[in-house]
Enzyme design. Structure first.
Site, PDB file in Angstrom:
ATOM      1  N   ASP A  45     -12.568  -7.431   5.056  1.00  0.00           N
ATOM      2  CA  ASP A  45     -13.701  -7.706   4.170  1.00  0.00           C
ATOM      3  C   ASP A  45     -13.451  -8.974   3.355  1.00  0.00           C
ATOM      4  O   ASP A  45     -14.312  -9.419   2.591  1.00  0.00           O
ATOM      5  CB  ASP A  45     -14.026  -6.508   3.280  1.00  0.00           C
ATOM      6  CG  ASP A  45     -12.865  -6.040   2.420  1.00  0.00           C
ATOM      7  OD1 ASP A  45     -11.790  -6.671   2.452  1.00  0.00           O
ATOM      8  OD2 ASP A  45     -13.030  -5.017   1.718  1.00  0.00           O
ATOM      9  N   GLU A 181       0.068  -4.554  -0.016  1.00  0.00           N
ATOM     10  CA  GLU A 181      -0.278  -5.893  -0.496  1.00  0.00           C
ATOM     11  C   GLU A 181       0.267  -6.128  -1.899  1.00  0.00           C
ATOM     12  O   GLU A 181       0.052  -5.315  -2.808  1.00  0.00           O
ATOM     13  CB  GLU A 181      -1.799  -6.093  -0.501  1.00  0.00           C
ATOM     14  CG  GLU A 181      -2.204  -7.476  -0.968  1.00  0.00           C
ATOM     15  CD  GLU A 181      -3.670  -7.798  -0.754  1.00  0.00           C
ATOM     16  OE1 GLU A 181      -4.090  -8.916  -1.144  1.00  0.00           O
ATOM     17  OE2 GLU A 181      -4.398  -6.954  -0.192  1.00  0.00           O
TER      18      GLU A 181
END
Length: 264
Positions: A45, A181
């Site tokens: 995204d 992340e």
């Protein structure tokens, strides 16, 4: 290359060979990345920022993701295709099943969602319905407003323990892969050792089972002119895009990227 499956990725983890993941949003880049040896293509995204020009991933819709997944599918030549479930497309079990079905029917082999242990029921439901899930932990861009910005996660002991607990819960719920992340490299290594499924890192150190980057970052392309610390510009010194992607693949496989300068 032979078709990459979850079995392939699990064997790579067991053997210690690094897994290479990279974003793509269209047929041309998907084809190019397959030729370079990328094993997992992520339709992220992140397209909301690098393609659409938004300042976050929040405006991206399921229809956007379906369009780009179909495009990548047409150019794919053997990589495993992973597609992001966008913001608020999996707030309920019914939404999660509907959104994931749309992405799988568009050509994805796996969906990725952001969140912690509270998503265990969602992961279990999707997995039982034949939809493999990658759980995204650490810095989760869809919750950037809750996190107070794009910040490294898991720096203190309590945060690190909570993230490790979430990783174990999501694996137990059926997650076939984890993505970490922006966490300290030591935490990335600990999570990777603590679960049996492959762990892909971005800003999570070199001890994860593999690495992922946004392809625009890899090529040194940025609207702001700044690249995150965990990014290396692989286009520098290369004659063309294909060579830059190959350099990234080789650097990950040789455990030359990320180096200490890209870690937290």
């Amino acid at each position: 290359m032979p078709d990459v499956t979850l079995t392939t990725l699990n064997k790579l983890k067991q053997s210690g060979e690094k897994i290479v993941c990279l974003t793509a949003y269209d047929a041309t880049f998907a084809h190019l990345e397959c030729q370079a040896g990328v094993e997992v293509i992520l339709i992220g995204d992140s397209l909301g920022m690098v393609l659409q020009g938004h300042d976050s991933t929040l405006p991206v819709t399921v229809d956007d993701m379906v369009y780009h997944t179909r495009s990548v599918k047409r150019g794919n030549r053997g990589a495993l295709i992973m597609a992001d479930l966008p913001f608020m497309s999996y707030a309920t079990l019914e939404q999660a099943v509907s959104s994931s079905t749309a992405l799988m029917q568009a050509g994805a082999h796996m969906v990725k969602l952001e969140g912690g242990g509270w998503l265990a029921d969602t992961v279990t439901t999707l997995t039982r319905n034949g939809i493999p899930v990658c759980a995204h932990l650490g810095l989760t861009p869809q919750t950037v407003n809750v996190l107070g910005g794009y910040k490294v996660q898991g720096r203190d002991e309590a945060q690190a323990k909570a993230l490790l607990d979430d990783a174990r819960k999501l694996e137990a719920a059926g997650a076939a892969m984890l993505l970490l992340e922006c966490v300290p490299s030591e935490l990335g290594a600990e999570v990777t050792r603590s679960v049996q499924v492959p762990v892909i890192g971005i800003g999570a150190g070199s001890d994860t089972d593999g690495q992922v980057l946004v392809v625009h970052d890899l090529l040194g392309l940025s609207i702001s002119g700044r690249l995150p610390r965990f990014v290396k510009n692989f286009m520098a010194g290369q004659p063309d895009v294909q060579s830059a992607v190959r350099a990234y693949v080789e650097a990950v496989k040789r455990v030359e990227f990320p180096s200490a300068e890209h870690e937290f």
